[in-house]
Design an enzyme around this catalytic site. Structure first.
Site, PDB file in Angstrom:
ATOM      1  N   ARG A 260      30.355   0.908  16.994  1.00  6.77           N
ATOM      2  CA  ARG A 260      30.099   1.693  18.219  1.00  6.77           C
ATOM      3  C   ARG A 260      29.082   0.944  19.076  1.00  6.77           C
ATOM      4  O   ARG A 260      29.215   0.834  20.279  1.00  6.77           O
ATOM      5  CB  ARG A 260      29.618   3.112  17.884  1.00  6.77           C
ATOM      6  CG  ARG A 260      29.058   3.836  19.105  1.00  6.77           C
ATOM      7  CD  ARG A 260      29.035   5.367  19.000  1.00  6.77           C
ATOM      8  NE  ARG A 260      28.665   5.881  17.700  1.00  6.77           N
ATOM      9  CZ  ARG A 260      27.434   5.823  17.169  1.00  6.77           C
ATOM     10  NH1 ARG A 260      26.447   5.267  17.844  1.00  6.77           N
ATOM     11  NH2 ARG A 260      27.205   6.310  15.966  1.00  6.77           N
TER      12      ARG A 260
ATOM     13  N   TYR B 139      39.684   9.303  43.238  1.00  3.59           N
ATOM     14  CA  TYR B 139      40.600   9.652  42.155  1.00  3.59           C
ATOM     15  C   TYR B 139      40.358  11.106  41.730  1.00  3.59           C
ATOM     16  O   TYR B 139      39.204  11.528  41.589  1.00  3.59           O
ATOM     17  CB  TYR B 139      40.342   8.690  40.992  1.00  3.59           C
ATOM     18  CG  TYR B 139      41.201   8.956  39.793  1.00  3.59           C
ATOM     19  CD1 TYR B 139      42.560   8.682  39.820  1.00  3.59           C
ATOM     20  CD2 TYR B 139      40.652   9.474  38.629  1.00  3.59           C
ATOM     21  CE1 TYR B 139      43.348   8.928  38.720  1.00  3.59           C
ATOM     22  CE2 TYR B 139      41.436   9.714  37.519  1.00  3.59           C
ATOM     23  CZ  TYR B 139      42.784   9.441  37.575  1.00  3.59           C
ATOM     24  OH  TYR B 139      43.557   9.682  36.486  1.00  3.59           O
TER      25      TYR B 139
ATOM     26  N   ASP C 281      34.448   2.120  42.581  1.00  2.09           N
ATOM     27  CA  ASP C 281      35.597   2.125  41.673  1.00  2.09           C
ATOM     28  C   ASP C 281      36.564   1.070  42.212  1.00  2.09           C
ATOM     29  O   ASP C 281      37.201   1.268  43.241  1.00  2.09           O
ATOM     30  CB  ASP C 281      36.226   3.533  41.663  1.00  2.09           C
ATOM     31  CG  ASP C 281      37.390   3.634  40.696  1.00  2.09           C
ATOM     32  OD1 ASP C 281      38.045   2.610  40.412  1.00  2.09           O
ATOM     33  OD2 ASP C 281      37.673   4.762  40.234  1.00  2.09           O
TER      34      ASP C 281
ATOM     35  N   LYS D 196      45.080   0.199  34.566  1.00  2.00           N
ATOM     36  CA  LYS D 196      45.951  -0.122  35.701  1.00  2.00           C
ATOM     37  C   LYS D 196      46.197  -1.642  35.779  1.00  2.00           C
ATOM     38  O   LYS D 196      46.732  -2.191  34.844  1.00  2.00           O
ATOM     39  CB  LYS D 196      45.344   0.463  36.970  1.00  2.00           C
ATOM     40  CG  LYS D 196      44.805   1.900  36.802  1.00  2.00           C
ATOM     41  CD  LYS D 196      45.877   2.933  36.529  1.00  2.00           C
ATOM     42  CE  LYS D 196      45.322   4.268  36.065  1.00  2.00           C
ATOM     43  NZ  LYS D 196      44.358   4.915  36.946  1.00  2.00           N
TER      44      LYS D 196
HETATM   45  C1  LIG Z   1      43.406   6.027  36.797  1.00  2.00           C
HETATM   46  C2  LIG Z   1      42.147   5.957  37.565  1.00  2.00           C
HETATM   47  C3  LIG Z   1      40.931   6.406  37.013  1.00  2.00           C
HETATM   48  C4  LIG Z   1      40.862   7.023  35.634  1.00  2.00           C
HETATM   49  O1  LIG Z   1      41.106   6.084  34.647  1.00  2.00           O
HETATM   50  P1  LIG Z   1      41.771   6.434  33.212  1.00  2.00           P
HETATM   51  O2  LIG Z   1      41.897   5.104  32.587  1.00  2.00           O
HETATM   52  O3  LIG Z   1      43.068   7.110  33.496  1.00  2.00           O
HETATM   53  O4  LIG Z   1      40.824   7.342  32.522  1.00  2.00           O
HETATM   54  C5  LIG Z   1      39.801   6.257  37.767  1.00  2.00           C
HETATM   55  N1  LIG Z   1      39.827   5.749  39.015  1.00  2.00           N
HETATM   56  C6  LIG Z   1      40.975   5.330  39.586  1.00  2.00           C
HETATM   57  C7  LIG Z   1      40.946   4.777  40.955  1.00  2.00           C
HETATM   58  C8  LIG Z   1      42.166   5.424  38.888  1.00  2.00           C
HETATM   59  O5  LIG Z   1      43.308   5.033  39.468  1.00  2.00           O
END
Ligand SMILES: *Cc1c(COP(=O)(O)O)cnc(C)c1O
Length: 386
Positions: free
Chosen positions: A50, A102, A174, A199
């Site tokens: 961890r 998001y 982000d 992604k």
């Molecule tokens: C998908 C997404 C998230 C969340 O991420 P997860 O891996 O699904 O928890 C956060 N910000 C953006 C812009 C996203 O597209």
């Protein structure tokens, strides 16, 4: 360390490359929870997975290098990464979020952190004057996405970083939609970058992961403490998969973007399309700002069809592009933000920020563009109400 200068090479050789013990060119999967200690107080630098794991550490060094930050942290999902960052704040603090963040970021603030009396305010961060005026004493951070999800609105990242610095608060970006291959917010003075690595970074729709990069030693210490204390870490196997995905990020994104530019042109010139949102189009909101801060417009496109097209029928008629949540994988995906990714945002809020019931979001994949365009063209024709 390998000798290179360009990001395409860093994607492949960056961070902790290979394995010093055997010469293996890939970082091994250290599938272990613990590490034997030679004696009391004598460990190898690794104590418990961890706290630290060599495969995860290689990924963390890699993302820090790519984003030009000082330290990286890997989590079990993008939301775990965002939750760790939000854990920097205290009762009574507030954060500003841009208008179309998001849905999950909105939800964790609205339904989880609100219980700890950490507040949020939604602000149109494309308007820097407005943003500056909203930073009151209790505001401790500005959280933005550029392009923001799902209307692909562009916020001036240097402008946000400057406002945050002026008020002595944190700027958080982000960077999921762009990745460090297309945009590096830390170069504009941003304090913290977060990613859903699920992604583009992973890139194959086969894992869920999140990353954080910071550019300050003190912040790095605080985040390491939060990561170890709250424990939402990424496992060794998924860390390996993510390193593997990142190696091809450059070639994948080149094709994603080439295809997206063609798809955007096609949609823009289609008489069925009422509105199109793509930061790579010259008349798009924030086109010039995006050109300054990012390599190109990325590979996400949102659009609306005119009222005489039935969008349910449109989704049903697609035969190549899959209806699914998520984005950034090699395969093209389509989604309906109002009922899918942004369903956790109340309809009044959605309508206010332009996430209408007719909005369609495309994640353009790396298939042959002719097949993608044919699928779109066919579905549009099929969905026309005669
Ligand atoms: C998908 C997404 C998230 C969340 O991420 P997860 O891996 O699904 O928890 C956060 N910000 C953006 C812009 C996203 O597209």
């Amino acid at each position: 360390m390998a000798n290179y200068e360009k990001i395409e090479s860093a994607l492949i050789h960056g961070g902790i490359y290979g394995d010093k013990t055997t010469g293996a060119v890939n970082v091994p999967i250290y599938q272990t929870s613990t590490y034997e200690q030679k004696g009391l107080g004598e460990n190898t630098g690794w104590e418990y997975s961890r706290t630290g794991n060599p495969t995860r550490a290689a990924l963390e060094a890699l993302i820090a290098e790519l984003e030009k930050g000082k330290a990286g942290f890997a989590f079990g999902s993008g939301m775990a990464a965002i939750t760790a960052v939000l854990s920097l704040f205290e009762t009574g603090d507030r954060v500003i979020i841009s208008s179309n963040v998001y849905g999950g970021t909105f939800r964790v603030l609205d339904k989880v952190f609100k219980n700890f009396k950490i507040g949020y305010e939604i602000v149109d961060t494309t308007d820097l004057g407005l943003l500056d005026s909203k930073v009151t004493d209790d505001v401790k951070a500005i959280i933005v996405e550029s392009p923001a999800n799902p209307l692909l609105t562009i916020t001036d990242l240097k402008g946000v970083a400057d406002i945050a610095k002026k008020h002595n608060i944190l700027s958080i970006v982000d960077n999921t939609f762009m990745t460090p291959y297309l945009q590096r917010p830390i170069e504009f003075g941003v304090d913290i970058v977060v990613h859903s690595a699920t992604k583009y970074l992973g890139g194959h729709s086969d894992l869920v992961a999140g990353l954080v990069v910071v550019n300050d030693d003190e912040l790095a210490k605080r985040l390491a403490f939060i990561q170890n204390s709250t424990g939402g870490v990424l496992g060794p196997f998924d860390s390996f998969l993510l390193i593997r995905g990142i190696k091809t990020l450059g070639v994948r994104l080149d094709r994603h973007v080439e295809n997206a530019e063609k798809a955007a042109e096609f949609l823009k010139n289609n008489k069925a399309v009422k509105n199109i949102y793509y930061p790579g189009l010259k008349d798009a909101q924030g086109y010039e700002i995006n050109k300054r801060q990012a390599k190109n417009g990325g590979a996400m496109i949102s659009f609306e069809l005119y009222e005489n097209y039935d969008i349910k029928k449109f989704f049903k008629s697609l035969k190549l592009i899959a209806l699914a949540e998520s984005l950034g994988g090699v395969e093209s995906l389509v989604c309906h933000p109002a009922s899918m990714t942004h369903a956790s945002i109340p309809k009044e809020v959605r309508d206010k920020v332009g996430i209408t019931d007719g909005l369609i979001r495309l994640s353009i994949g790396i298939e042959n563009i002719d097949d993608i365009l044919k699928d779109l063209d066919n579905a549009i024709k099929e969905s026309e109400v005669k």
